[in-house]
Design an enzyme around this catalytic site. Sequence first.
Site, PDB file in Angstrom:
ATOM      1  N   ASP A 185       0.843  -1.195   0.000  1.00 56.60           N
ATOM      2  CA  ASP A 185       0.000   0.000   0.000  1.00 56.60           C
ATOM      3  C   ASP A 185       0.882   1.250   0.000  1.00 56.60           C
ATOM      4  OD1 ASP A 185      -1.817   2.007   0.349  1.00 56.60           O
ATOM      5  OD2 ASP A 185      -2.471   1.392   2.349  1.00 56.60           O
TER       6      ASP A 185
ATOM      7  N   GLU B  74      31.800   9.965   3.736  1.00 61.01           N
ATOM      8  CA  GLU B  74      32.437  10.053   5.056  1.00 61.01           C
ATOM      9  C   GLU B  74      31.375  10.415   6.091  1.00 61.01           C
ATOM     10  OE1 GLU B  74      35.555  12.942   4.682  1.00 61.01           O
ATOM     11  OE2 GLU B  74      36.938  11.539   3.719  1.00 61.01           O
TER      12      GLU B  74
ATOM     13  N   GLU C  97      29.449  10.935   9.546  1.00 59.58           N
ATOM     14  CA  GLU C  97      29.747  11.160  10.956  1.00 59.58           C
ATOM     15  C   GLU C  97      28.479  10.970  11.783  1.00 59.58           C
ATOM     16  OE1 GLU C  97      33.187  14.566  10.084  1.00 59.58           O
ATOM     17  OE2 GLU C  97      31.192  15.156  10.761  1.00 59.58           O
TER      18      GLU C  97
ATOM     19  N   GLU D 171      35.868  11.639  16.094  1.00 58.17           N
ATOM     20  CA  GLU D 171      35.834  12.950  15.437  1.00 58.17           C
ATOM     21  C   GLU D 171      36.108  14.073  16.448  1.00 58.17           C
ATOM     22  OE1 GLU D 171      35.594  15.141  13.102  1.00 58.17           O
ATOM     23  OE2 GLU D 171      35.972  13.744  11.462  1.00 58.17           O
TER      24      GLU D 171
ATOM     25  N   GLU E 270      33.439   8.851  13.150  1.00 60.52           N
ATOM     26  CA  GLU E 270      33.364   8.784  11.688  1.00 60.52           C
ATOM     27  C   GLU E 270      33.844   7.422  11.228  1.00 60.52           C
ATOM     28  OE1 GLU E 270      34.892  12.110   9.372  1.00 60.52           O
ATOM     29  OE2 GLU E 270      35.927  10.701   8.037  1.00 60.52           O
TER      30      GLU E 270
ATOM     31  N   HIS F 223      30.694  14.196   4.105  1.00 63.35           N
ATOM     32  CA  HIS F 223      31.396  14.632   2.905  1.00 63.35           C
ATOM     33  C   HIS F 223      31.283  13.557   1.835  1.00 63.35           C
ATOM     34  CE1 HIS F 223      34.239  17.257   5.617  1.00 63.35           C
ATOM     35  NE2 HIS F 223      32.965  17.577   5.710  1.00 63.35           N
TER      36      HIS F 223
ATOM     37  N   ARG G 227      39.977  24.200   3.774  1.00 60.39           N
ATOM     38  CA  ARG G 227      38.776  23.455   4.149  1.00 60.39           C
ATOM     39  C   ARG G 227      37.587  24.362   4.468  1.00 60.39           C
ATOM     40  NH1 ARG G 227      39.849  17.931   5.296  1.00 60.39           N
ATOM     41  NH2 ARG G 227      42.054  17.470   5.070  1.00 60.39           N
TER      42      ARG G 227
ATOM     43  N   GLU H  70      35.649  16.815  -3.424  1.00 64.73           N
ATOM     44  CA  GLU H  70      35.053  16.522  -2.122  1.00 64.73           C
ATOM     45  C   GLU H  70      34.005  17.593  -1.816  1.00 64.73           C
ATOM     46  OE1 GLU H  70      36.228  16.192   2.642  1.00 64.73           O
ATOM     47  OE2 GLU H  70      37.715  16.856   1.177  1.00 64.73           O
TER      48      GLU H  70
ATOM     49  N   ARG I  22      31.440  19.188   0.645  1.00 63.02           N
ATOM     50  CA  ARG I  22      31.529  19.163   2.097  1.00 63.02           C
ATOM     51  C   ARG I  22      30.251  19.572   2.839  1.00 63.02           C
ATOM     52  NH1 ARG I  22      36.363  19.236   4.346  1.00 63.02           N
ATOM     53  NH2 ARG I  22      35.817  20.866   5.846  1.00 63.02           N
TER      54      ARG I  22
END
Length: 442
Positions: free
Chosen positions: A50, A130, A132, A187, A194, A243, A314, A331, A333
């Site tokens: 359903d 990645e 966390e 972390e 992580e 990430h 970063r 990457e 982020r």
Amino acid sequence: MHKEYILKKAAEENVKFIRLQFTDILGVMKSISITSEQLEKALDGELMFDGSSIEGFVRIEESDMYLKPDPNSFLILPWSSPNSNSKTARLICDIYDSNNQPFAGSPRYALQKVLKEAAELGYTMYVGPEPEFFMFHVDENGTPTLDTNDKAGYFDLPPVDQGEEARRDMVETLQSMGFEIEAAHHEAAPGQHEIDFKYKDAITTADSIVTFRIVVRTVARKHGLHATFMPKPIYGIAGSGMHLHVSLFKEGENIFYDPSAKDGLSDSCRYFMAGVLKHARAISAITSPTVNSYKRLVPGYEAPVYIAWSYRNRSPLIRIPARRGIGTRIELRNPDPTCNPYLGLAVILKAGLEGIKNKLQPPAAVEQNIYEMDLATRNLKGIHSLPENLYEAVNELSRDKLIQEALGDHIYSRFVLAKMKEWESYSSRVYDWEIDQYLEKF
């Protein structure tokens, strides 16, 4: 895998129950359990459910839907029912409507559509996540608290890291299920962890992410803890992200790599990145899809706020890791682990493909710390910000036709409706901060 192999394996391993799994539009895993006697019928795509009971699927008058398992997702779960020697397996399913057509509201189908578009250009998308998460104590009733199980920080070791035993159990459980774990560590925040697993094709990675979330929470509970993928459960410490390391391959070669380029990046990599940057504000509604997501996306905690890219820095949205050759990738982020991975990968790929098709050029890399720039400097460099809250992100999505196309009309309309309800519910509540600030002052 094929039908005969699965039936044989289930019999040999004493599998008595099979979970037929899929996600709703919000990325919440759903499951229908069947007995082994019904497995052949399920593999033939003859089981119905359903659909009107699932968030964002269909109305009551359109409710009959088929579950069609992906044989390659067959997996015997490494835990059994108490007081039973039998085992439980799972199959991740595609969803078909009553006319036996792929259901437009299935997040997995949304990703498959964009992957088909990429395949027509010769591309295969690979993704390494990645994720966390936090682990908290529970009270005497088993209710989660906000008391972390340690006070450790980034890369700390036991006895400071008191979550190592649970984290190791998670890794071993995942490995027994076929995950190739690349790293696992504490972390930055207390109680935060992580676990990274190796990149795979996009469908396999999305399937793995939804499986990963179940495994982590199940194993944490065995250790008397509650694991949560909520992006920002505690004010004043780092939040949890996911990430995504993304690359495109063609004929077995990573097309993001160009050994003749000074930085090793191909034009295709730059075009792809430019497409993602162009649509980043709308993509944010999908990859950071909750009210709480935007409590994480604030300056000061290494979470990206600004739409830019760099090689080492970063603080921007996209970073280019140093590895070249087969490992060349971008990457991204800003995604967090509440993201529906099927929809998240679909919109990222759609934006990147537009960049490649139109040969979009990214802005210059930004190697300075953007958090330390004032507004005038950011404006001078053309650095814009991600949305500051869910409402702003959904509004950006409502203006971005390309990202809407990646979702399809069905998912787009129902996703926006669900998210606006979430925002309205959040906005109308009165919170402790307001009581502390205003009750005695006014």
